[in-house]
Design a protein around this motif. Structure first.
Motif, PDB file in Angstrom:
ATOM      1  N   ASP A  50       0.729  -1.321  -0.185  1.00 43.28           N
ATOM      2  CA  ASP A  50       0.002  -0.120  -0.003  1.00 43.28           C
ATOM      3  C   ASP A  50       0.932   1.271   0.028  1.00 43.28           C
ATOM      4  O   ASP A  50       0.296   2.241   0.372  1.00 43.28           O
ATOM      5  N   SER A  51       2.357   1.281  -0.219  1.00 41.46           N
ATOM      6  CA  SER A  51       3.073   2.373  -0.407  1.00 41.46           C
ATOM      7  C   SER A  51       4.192   1.982  -1.426  1.00 41.46           C
ATOM      8  O   SER A  51       4.430   0.835  -1.763  1.00 41.46           O
ATOM      9  N   SER A  52       4.688   3.007  -1.911  1.00 41.87           N
ATOM     10  CA  SER A  52       5.635   2.771  -3.060  1.00 41.87           C
ATOM     11  C   SER A  52       7.238   2.520  -2.088  1.00 41.87           C
ATOM     12  O   SER A  52       7.258   2.636  -0.896  1.00 41.87           O
ATOM     13  N   ILE A  53       7.813   1.700  -2.941  1.00 41.80           N
ATOM     14  CA  ILE A  53       9.307   1.472  -2.554  1.00 41.80           C
ATOM     15  C   ILE A  53      10.018   2.646  -1.939  1.00 41.80           C
ATOM     16  O   ILE A  53      10.725   2.707  -0.973  1.00 41.80           O
ATOM     17  N   THR A  54       9.885   3.782  -2.482  1.00 45.20           N
ATOM     18  CA  THR A  54      10.597   5.182  -2.038  1.00 45.20           C
ATOM     19  C   THR A  54       9.961   5.544  -0.826  1.00 45.20           C
ATOM     20  O   THR A  54      10.659   6.062   0.134  1.00 45.20           O
ATOM     21  N   GLU A  55       8.567   5.356  -0.599  1.00 43.82           N
ATOM     22  CA  GLU A  55       8.039   5.914   0.644  1.00 43.82           C
ATOM     23  C   GLU A  55       8.480   4.843   1.854  1.00 43.82           C
ATOM     24  O   GLU A  55       8.687   5.440   2.953  1.00 43.82           O
ATOM     25  N   ILE A  56       8.678   3.756   1.311  1.00 50.51           N
ATOM     26  CA  ILE A  56       8.825   2.677   2.547  1.00 50.51           C
ATOM     27  C   ILE A  56      10.491   2.680   2.830  1.00 50.51           C
ATOM     28  O   ILE A  56      10.852   2.867   4.222  1.00 50.51           O
ATOM     29  N   ALA A  57      11.251   3.124   1.851  1.00 44.89           N
ATOM     30  CA  ALA A  57      12.589   3.396   2.211  1.00 44.89           C
ATOM     31  C   ALA A  57      12.774   4.718   3.217  1.00 44.89           C
ATOM     32  O   ALA A  57      13.654   4.644   4.139  1.00 44.89           O
ATOM     33  N   PHE A  58      11.989   5.639   2.829  1.00 47.18           N
ATOM     34  CA  PHE A  58      11.910   7.130   3.749  1.00 47.18           C
ATOM     35  C   PHE A  58      11.438   6.743   5.149  1.00 47.18           C
ATOM     36  O   PHE A  58      11.848   7.180   6.187  1.00 47.18           O
ATOM     37  N   SER A  59      10.355   5.827   5.127  1.00 44.60           N
ATOM     38  CA  SER A  59       9.876   5.113   6.454  1.00 44.60           C
ATOM     39  C   SER A  59      10.793   4.612   7.327  1.00 44.60           C
ATOM     40  O   SER A  59      10.532   4.646   8.796  1.00 44.60           O
ATOM     41  N   ALA A  60      11.650   4.004   6.743  1.00 46.96           N
ATOM     42  CA  ALA A  60      12.738   3.104   7.438  1.00 46.96           C
ATOM     43  C   ALA A  60      14.027   3.862   7.846  1.00 46.96           C
ATOM     44  O   ALA A  60      14.843   3.425   8.301  1.00 46.96           O
ATOM     45  N   GLY A  61      13.943   5.254   7.285  1.00 42.37           N
ATOM     46  CA  GLY A  61      15.108   6.144   7.852  1.00 42.37           C
ATOM     47  C   GLY A  61      15.993   6.162   6.780  1.00 42.37           C
ATOM     48  O   GLY A  61      17.351   6.564   7.032  1.00 42.37           O
ATOM     49  N   TYR A  62      16.011   5.589   5.645  1.00 42.64           N
ATOM     50  CA  TYR A  62      16.905   5.680   4.632  1.00 42.64           C
ATOM     51  C   TYR A  62      16.659   7.040   3.663  1.00 42.64           C
ATOM     52  O   TYR A  62      15.559   7.014   2.992  1.00 42.64           O
ATOM     53  N   GLY A  63      17.713   7.839   3.491  1.00 36.42           N
ATOM     54  CA  GLY A  63      17.379   9.088   2.722  1.00 36.42           C
ATOM     55  C   GLY A  63      17.499   8.870   1.294  1.00 36.42           C
ATOM     56  O   GLY A  63      16.945   9.621   0.471  1.00 36.42           O
ATOM     57  N   GLU A  64      18.118   7.779   1.094  1.00 35.17           N
ATOM     58  CA  GLU A  64      18.383   7.528  -0.574  1.00 35.17           C
ATOM     59  C   GLU A  64      17.907   6.030  -0.950  1.00 35.17           C
ATOM     60  O   GLU A  64      17.915   4.935  -0.193  1.00 35.17           O
TER      61      GLU A  64
END
Length: 282
Positions: free
Chosen positions: A235-249
């Protein structure tokens, strides 16, 4: 089901009690071993000269003994649940606790996750389909595993006195719960050591001994496990999930995820699963 009353005597054993405590103090009578969990607010338990702060993400195992104080300092009610464990006819418990009070991280073991989910369900609807008898049976089945893991962690800490090992583990569990609470960012070592009231060197050493990984590696796995759960939900994009896990890139997230799970996030399907050995770590 019932609510805790101010200074009310608890059931002797084998009961599940929902609680909604207002700001103030009460005396808790410990006639039976109990497992306490909070899903909203905060409770402070002063037990045998030690202070234990109970908030969402933590559970407290309290053995029977002298009465102690429970304090709610904030303006909001503290909502939770208490399991009073059944005792044998002679008053003994099959799996005695490791001292009077032992703190555990709810997300780090199956029992904690079960009780957290059950408490939320029962507070939302006390007439839910959840069977109290089944819940109690599940608690009795899972508790020995939790105690064995805690006993192993305490043994690895190496302190001479059991009371010292238990105090160290309680501090480490406070920090471990803090890591599970902050999946959205990397937590600096000095911040985490402060939660445990230790120096950074002591904290890293004891955390690694107790839980098998240094704090940074443990937290990275927690964050990536959480990201994997979100990927399953789709229900979220990979980019959104990456940011939610504390990854800036996104590239850094993809690299870390691939190292952890053996495939990039884009190939992690809904049918993916964690090996049982990995489940046991958290």
């Amino acid at each position: 089901m019932s609510s805790h009353g101010e200074a009310a005597a608890p059931p002797v054993s084998g009961k599940v009690v929902l609680s909604r405590l207002p700001a103030g103090e009460s005396t808790v009578l410990s006639h039976a071993p109990a497992i306490k969990i909070v899903i909203a607010g905060e409770e402070i338990h002063e037990i045998d000269g030690r202070t234990h702060v109970l908030r969402p993400g933590r559970m407290l195992l309290v053995d029977r003994g002298a009465p102690y104080r429970a304090i709610v300092r904030r303006s909001h009610d503290a909502m939770g649940m208490c399991i009073y464990l059944p005792t044998a006819p002679d008053g003994s418990t099959p799996d005695p606790f490791l001292g009077r009070a032992l703190l555990q991280t709810t997300e780090a073991n199956g029992l904690g996750r079960l009780l957290s989910q059950s408490a939320k369900m029962l507070h939302q609807d006390q007439n839910s389909a959840l069977s109290v008898e089944t819940l109690m049976a599940d608690v009795r089945s899972a508790l020995p595993v939790v105690l064995a893991q805690a006993a192993g962690a305490m043994a690895r800490l190496g302190a001479a006195k059991a009371s010292t090992r238990r105090e160290l583990l309680n501090r480490l569990e406070c920090a471990r719960a803090y890591l599970h609470e902050h999946k959205e960012r990397a937590v600096p070592l000095n911040e985490l050591a402060g939660v445990a009231a230790m120096s950074s060197f002591q904290f890293t050493r004891y955390f690694s001994l107790a839980f098998g990984d240094p704090p940074s590696r443990y937290h990275r796995r927690v964050r990536l496990q959480h990201a994997a759960q979100k990927l399953r939900q789709r229900d979220s994009s990979i980019t959104e999930i990456a940011f939610s896990a504390g990854y800036g890139e996104l590239s850094a997230f993809t690299h870390a995820f691939s190292r952890e799970f053996g495939c990039p996030p884009s190939m992690f399907g809904a049918a993916a699963f964690f090996p049982e050995t990995e489940r046991a770590r958290f």
